[in-house]
Write an enzyme that holds these catalytic residues in place. Structure first.
Site, PDB file in Angstrom:
ATOM      1  N   GLY A  93      -4.308  -5.786  11.324  1.00  0.00           N
ATOM      2  CA  GLY A  93      -3.775  -5.494  10.482  1.00  0.00           C
ATOM      3  C   GLY A  93      -4.952  -5.345   8.979  1.00  0.00           C
ATOM      4  O   GLY A  93      -5.809  -5.754   8.810  1.00  0.00           O
ATOM      5  N   THR A  94      -4.006  -6.210   8.218  1.00  0.00           N
ATOM      6  CA  THR A  94      -4.375  -6.952   7.140  1.00  0.00           C
ATOM      7  C   THR A  94      -5.509  -7.622   6.473  1.00  0.00           C
ATOM      8  O   THR A  94      -6.017  -7.907   6.509  1.00  0.00           O
ATOM      9  CB  THR A  94      -3.062  -6.768   5.961  1.00  0.00           C
ATOM     10  OG1 THR A  94      -2.213  -6.212   5.912  1.00  0.00           O
ATOM     11  CG2 THR A  94      -3.278  -7.392   4.516  1.00  0.00           C
ATOM     12  N   ASN A 137       0.938  -1.099   0.115  1.00  0.00           N
ATOM     13  CA  ASN A 137       0.117  -0.078  -0.020  1.00  0.00           C
ATOM     14  C   ASN A 137       0.819   1.282   0.070  1.00  0.00           C
ATOM     15  O   ASN A 137       2.473   1.235   0.222  1.00  0.00           O
ATOM     16  CB  ASN A 137      -0.868  -0.043   1.258  1.00  0.00           C
ATOM     17  CG  ASN A 137      -0.717   0.737   2.450  1.00  0.00           C
ATOM     18  OD1 ASN A 137      -0.475   2.155   2.952  1.00  0.00           O
ATOM     19  ND2 ASN A 137      -0.368  -0.166   3.805  1.00  0.00           N
ATOM     20  N   GLY A 194       1.725  -6.990  12.325  1.00  0.00           N
ATOM     21  CA  GLY A 194       2.751  -8.093  11.100  1.00  0.00           C
ATOM     22  C   GLY A 194       2.146  -9.138  11.024  1.00  0.00           C
ATOM     23  O   GLY A 194       2.909 -10.114  11.292  1.00  0.00           O
ATOM     24  N   GLY A 195       1.130  -9.289  10.120  1.00  0.00           N
ATOM     25  CA  GLY A 195       0.989 -10.234   9.527  1.00  0.00           C
ATOM     26  C   GLY A 195      -0.070 -11.472  10.245  1.00  0.00           C
ATOM     27  O   GLY A 195      -0.085 -12.598  10.347  1.00  0.00           O
ATOM     28  N   CYS A 226       6.248   5.631   8.808  1.00  0.00           N
ATOM     29  CA  CYS A 226       5.571   5.077   7.475  1.00  0.00           C
ATOM     30  C   CYS A 226       6.674   5.181   6.764  1.00  0.00           C
ATOM     31  O   CYS A 226       7.132   6.405   6.161  1.00  0.00           O
ATOM     32  CB  CYS A 226       4.911   6.160   7.079  1.00  0.00           C
ATOM     33  SG  CYS A 226       5.178   8.006   7.280  1.00  0.00           S
TER      34      CYS A 226
HETATM   35  C1  LIG Z   1      -4.113  -0.178   3.915  1.00  0.00           C
HETATM   36  C2  LIG Z   1      -3.354   0.328   5.196  1.00  0.00           C
HETATM   37  C3  LIG Z   1      -2.818   1.446   5.645  1.00  0.00           C
HETATM   38  C4  LIG Z   1      -2.344   1.595   6.481  1.00  0.00           C
HETATM   39  N1  LIG Z   1      -1.892   2.819   7.226  1.00  0.00           N
HETATM   40  C5  LIG Z   1      -1.166   3.396   8.216  1.00  0.00           C
HETATM   41  C6  LIG Z   1      -1.226   4.581   9.161  1.00  0.00           C
HETATM   42  O1  LIG Z   1      -2.250   5.161   8.824  1.00  0.00           O
HETATM   43  N2  LIG Z   1      -0.744   4.339  10.113  1.00  0.00           N
HETATM   44  C7  LIG Z   1       0.835   3.359  10.769  1.00  0.00           C
HETATM   45  O2  LIG Z   1       1.169   3.376  11.249  1.00  0.00           O
HETATM   46  N3  LIG Z   1       0.740   2.418  10.008  1.00  0.00           N
HETATM   47  C8  LIG Z   1      -0.054   2.016   8.823  1.00  0.00           C
HETATM   48  N4  LIG Z   1      -0.703   0.777   8.607  1.00  0.00           N
HETATM   49  C9  LIG Z   1       0.658  -0.226   8.807  1.00  0.00           C
HETATM   50  C10 LIG Z   1      -0.108  -0.789   9.867  1.00  0.00           C
HETATM   51  O3  LIG Z   1      -0.562  -0.289  10.887  1.00  0.00           O
HETATM   52  C11 LIG Z   1       0.504  -2.955   9.963  1.00  0.00           C
HETATM   53  O4  LIG Z   1       1.669  -1.910  10.499  1.00  0.00           O
HETATM   54  C12 LIG Z   1       1.010  -3.464   8.891  1.00  0.00           C
HETATM   55  O5  LIG Z   1       0.437  -3.554   8.385  1.00  0.00           O
HETATM   56  C13 LIG Z   1       1.454  -4.919   8.898  1.00  0.00           C
HETATM   57  O6  LIG Z   1       1.043  -5.371  10.136  1.00  0.00           O
HETATM   58  P1  LIG Z   1       0.008  -6.163   8.722  1.00  0.00           P
HETATM   59  O7  LIG Z   1       0.116  -7.233   8.540  1.00  0.00           O
HETATM   60  O8  LIG Z   1      -1.518  -6.518  10.386  1.00  0.00           O
HETATM   61  O9  LIG Z   1      -1.359  -5.633   8.163  1.00  0.00           O
HETATM   62  C14 LIG Z   1      -1.572   0.932   7.235  1.00  0.00           C
HETATM   63  C15 LIG Z   1      -1.184  -0.537   6.693  1.00  0.00           C
HETATM   64  C16 LIG Z   1      -2.029  -0.620   5.688  1.00  0.00           C
HETATM   65  C17 LIG Z   1      -2.075  -2.036   4.509  1.00  0.00           C
END
Ligand SMILES: Cc1cc2nc3c(=O)[nH]c(=O)nc-3n(C[C@H](O)[C@H](O)[C@H](O)COP(=O)(O)O)c2cc1C
Length: 302
Positions: free
Chosen positions: A263-264, A68, A241-242, A128
């Protein structure tokens, strides 16, 4: 069975939160799941002023994950305070606001405002990978993290969680920077910088060319970094993360996380977080664990 955890002074009914940027401000999900069952909600990244974000396409599905480059689109803290916070407060869950900015001054101004709001904590996004200025520049070194965390700490009395980027060689350094500056907790990991190319047009799939990789593909990296950070600092860790299942949550907690974010996984199914809570309970029953806190950091290394 006790599922309650204390993350940096935030008492959560269970260790499951939803990750910033994947749950908006809860409105859409509240129509699909009972969000009061969550330990906490971490809001979308919120800045001092509204942000339009990057050009589309901004998301692209990859093997076992996604890229993303949203670019922190959000309505700004004033709009959040007037519209989203009163809505979120109707639910019986803790509210953690993910704070982002492009300069140190912006972070400080934003946190001054957040300090006056009825929220339970702040997650400072220093990580980010997909905005051109800011964020990542602050989050990769001991000094960078320490400096910005200290300046925010001076204006913020609420629990402060510093979110770290995995795009570093040694995660222990930024983790220590956050701790030394007075952070109450750290969260990790944010997305890994990635890229994907359309072989027919020979152009990257994302308009921004590069973006952050998330989803099951990154889980082993997250688990490893939580383990390493847990060995470097004493403050609690919000691991992510994941994560998709309850077993994933247990893995992160064994590595050293006090709580976790999904998250995802929310995009795979909106009830992923609720199911994960049920699966944690199942694991505890099966393994005769009375208190979830017993397993934090209890991995036995070979
Ligand atoms: C579409 C999207 C938007 C995200 N926006 C933010 C954000 O605004 N601030 C932030 O700290 N992390 C943001 N993240 C990161 C997630 O909070 C998380 O750290 C990262 O996706 C890993 O976790 P996951 O694998 O469970 O998604 C975003 C991730 C995704 C996929």
């Amino acid at each position: 069975m006790n599922l309650e955890v204390n993350l940096a002074g935030i008492k959560m009914k269970n260790p499951v939160t939803v990750a910033s940027g994947t749950f908006g401000y809860g409105r859409e999900y509240s129509e699909l799941i009972d969000i009061s069952k969550l330990g906490a909600i971490v809001t979308k990244g919120t800045s001092l002023k509204p942000k339009a974000g990057n050009k589309p396409p901004r998301v692209y599905e990859t093997t076992a994950g996604m890229l993303n480059s949203i670019g922190l689109q959000n309505p700004g803290v004033e709009y959040f305070a007037q519209n989203d916070l009163p809505f979120l407060r109707k639910f019986d869950t803790k509210i953690i606001v993910n704070a982002c900015g492009s300069t140190q001054e912006e972070y400080v101004e934003l946190c001054k405002i957040l300090n006056t709001l009825d929220i339970d904590g702040v997650e400072l996004n220093l990580s980010c990978p997909n905005v051109k200025a800011g964020c990542m520049a602050f989050g990769t070194t001991y000094e960078g993290v320490k400096q910005i965390t200290s300046s925010v700490r001076k204006v913020l009395d609420k629990p402060l969680i510093v979110k770290l980027t995995p795009n570093v060689t040694n995660i222990q350094e930024p983790a220590k920077g956050a701790e030394d500056a007075g952070a109450d907790a750290i969260s990790l990991i944010n997305t890994l910088l990635g890229m994907s190319i359309d072989i027919n047009t020979r152009r990257p799939h994302l308009a921004n060319n590069m973006g952050g990789l998330s989803g099951p593909a990154i889980k082993p990296v997250g688990v490893r970094m939580v383990y390493q950070a847990h060995n470097a600092v004493k403050i609690p860790i919000l691991g992510l993360g994941g994560i998709v299942t309850g077993n994933d949550v247990i893995e992160y907690m064994l590595a050293g996380a006090t709580a976790i974010s999904i998250g995802t996984g929310n995009f795979i199914s909106p009830d992923t977080s609720i199911k994960a809570i049920e699966q944690i309970e199942e694991y505890m029953r099966k393994n005769k664990i009375e208190d979830i806190n017993e397993i934090i950091g209890k991995v036995q290394m070979n």
